[in-house]
Design a protein around this motif. Structure first.
Motif, PDB file in Angstrom:
ATOM      1  N   MET A   1       0.846  -1.157   0.000  1.00  0.00           N
ATOM      2  CA  MET A   1       0.000   0.000   0.000  1.00  0.00           C
ATOM      3  C   MET A   1       0.900   1.231   0.000  1.00  0.00           C
ATOM      4  N   THR A   2       0.590   2.116  -0.925  1.00  0.00           N
ATOM      5  CA  THR A   2       1.511   3.214  -1.190  1.00  0.00           C
ATOM      6  C   THR A   2       0.783   4.545  -1.332  1.00  0.00           C
ATOM      7  N   ASN A   3       1.560   5.599  -1.370  1.00  0.00           N
ATOM      8  CA  ASN A   3       1.060   6.946  -1.674  1.00  0.00           C
ATOM      9  C   ASN A   3      -0.132   7.356  -0.827  1.00  0.00           C
ATOM     10  N   SER A   4       0.009   7.281   0.475  1.00  0.00           N
ATOM     11  CA  SER A   4      -1.047   7.690   1.384  1.00  0.00           C
ATOM     12  C   SER A   4      -1.229   9.206   1.312  1.00  0.00           C
ATOM     13  N   LYS A   5      -2.500   9.642   1.317  1.00  0.00           N
ATOM     14  CA  LYS A   5      -2.802  11.067   1.261  1.00  0.00           C
ATOM     15  C   LYS A   5      -3.975  11.376   2.188  1.00  0.00           C
ATOM     16  N   LEU A   6      -3.827  12.432   2.986  1.00  0.00           N
ATOM     17  CA  LEU A   6      -4.902  12.905   3.847  1.00  0.00           C
ATOM     18  C   LEU A   6      -5.673  13.988   3.099  1.00  0.00           C
ATOM     19  N   GLY A  15      -2.734   4.083  -2.486  1.00  0.00           N
ATOM     20  CA  GLY A  15      -2.615   3.182  -3.623  1.00  0.00           C
ATOM     21  C   GLY A  15      -2.505   1.741  -3.157  1.00  0.00           C
ATOM     22  N   ILE A  16      -3.074   0.856  -3.943  1.00  0.00           N
ATOM     23  CA  ILE A  16      -3.057  -0.579  -3.631  1.00  0.00           C
ATOM     24  C   ILE A  16      -2.287  -1.296  -4.734  1.00  0.00           C
ATOM     25  N   ILE A 128     -11.752   1.266  -8.017  1.00  0.00           N
ATOM     26  CA  ILE A 128     -11.220   0.028  -8.567  1.00  0.00           C
ATOM     27  C   ILE A 128     -10.294   0.237  -9.760  1.00  0.00           C
ATOM     28  N   ALA A 129     -10.636   1.102 -10.700  1.00  0.00           N
ATOM     29  CA  ALA A 129      -9.809   1.283 -11.903  1.00  0.00           C
ATOM     30  C   ALA A 129      -8.456   1.918 -11.567  1.00  0.00           C
ATOM     31  N   TRP A 134     -10.017   4.260  -0.234  1.00  0.00           N
ATOM     32  CA  TRP A 134     -10.372   5.453   0.535  1.00  0.00           C
ATOM     33  C   TRP A 134     -10.913   5.025   1.890  1.00  0.00           C
ATOM     34  N   LEU A 135     -10.257   5.439   2.965  1.00  0.00           N
ATOM     35  CA  LEU A 135     -10.756   5.225   4.317  1.00  0.00           C
ATOM     36  C   LEU A 135     -11.621   6.437   4.643  1.00  0.00           C
TER      37      LEU A 135
END
Length: 188
Positions: A1-6, A15-16, A128-129, A134-135
């Motif tokens: 899991m990458t590129n976390s953004k708040l 990103g998954i 999905i695409a 998104w949490l």
């Protein structure tokens, strides 16, 4: 899991990697072999997205340094997805979307899940695409059921979503959820 953004709403997107999607598909196939599928399935359902949500949620709890929680993977049918050290039972609910969430979108649970042994719901959306999770946030079960709207078979939630027979839902505006950081602070 990458590129976390708040995001300004408090939502978290990340990103998954494809390997996590593949793992989720394997988990879903194994669970279906164990428990079967109580719902009539459409080809577009992508049921593994719920398993990907659990994988992501587990990773997020670890990333946040939350200790003493249990991910319920064995004998999981009709059980919470996670249980905290304080014995708070959590149901993780993840839906797929073609687009990122908006503040006027809603979150839902299948009506059959309304009486499961859950104290809190946590909602996520998988774009999905773009392979982006998104949490969105959480809410306690009692409050959810007080403010949620029930949609029966044949009713339309919006122009592109008519509830199928056996897939009745309770639906709530995502603006009603506590943000992920607020929610995690409340349950730990």
């Amino acid at each position: 899991m990458t590129n976390s953004k708040l995001h300004p709403q408090g939502w978290i997107s990340l990103g998954i990697e494809s390997k996590h999607e593949e793992r989720a598909k394997r988990v879903r196939a194994a669970r279906d072999r164990l428990y079967g599928n109580i719902y009539i399935e459409a080809a577009t359902d992508e049921r593994w997205v719920g398993d990907l949500g659990e994988i992501t949620f587990n990773s997020w709890l670890n990333h946040m340094g939350i200790q003493g929680f249990k991910w319920v993977r064995d004998n999981a049918a009709g059980q919470p997805d996670f249980v905290t050290a304080l014995n708070i039972r959590i149901g993780v609910k993840t839906v797929k979307r073609k687009v990122p969430p908006r503040e006027d979108y809603t979150a839902q649970i299948t009506a059959r899940h309304a009486e499961e042994p859950i104290d809190e719901f946590f909602f996520m959306t998988y774009e999905i695409a773009k392979r982006r999770m998104w949490l969105l946030g959480g809410i306690d079960r009692k409050r959810f059921l007080q403010v949620a709207r029930y949609y029966g078979a044949g009713e339309s939630v919006h122009d592109n979503y008519q509830v199928r027979e056996g897939h009745e839902i309770y639906n709530i505006e995502i603006a009603s959820l506590a943000s992920p950081s607020e929610w995690i602070g409340r349950i730990t």
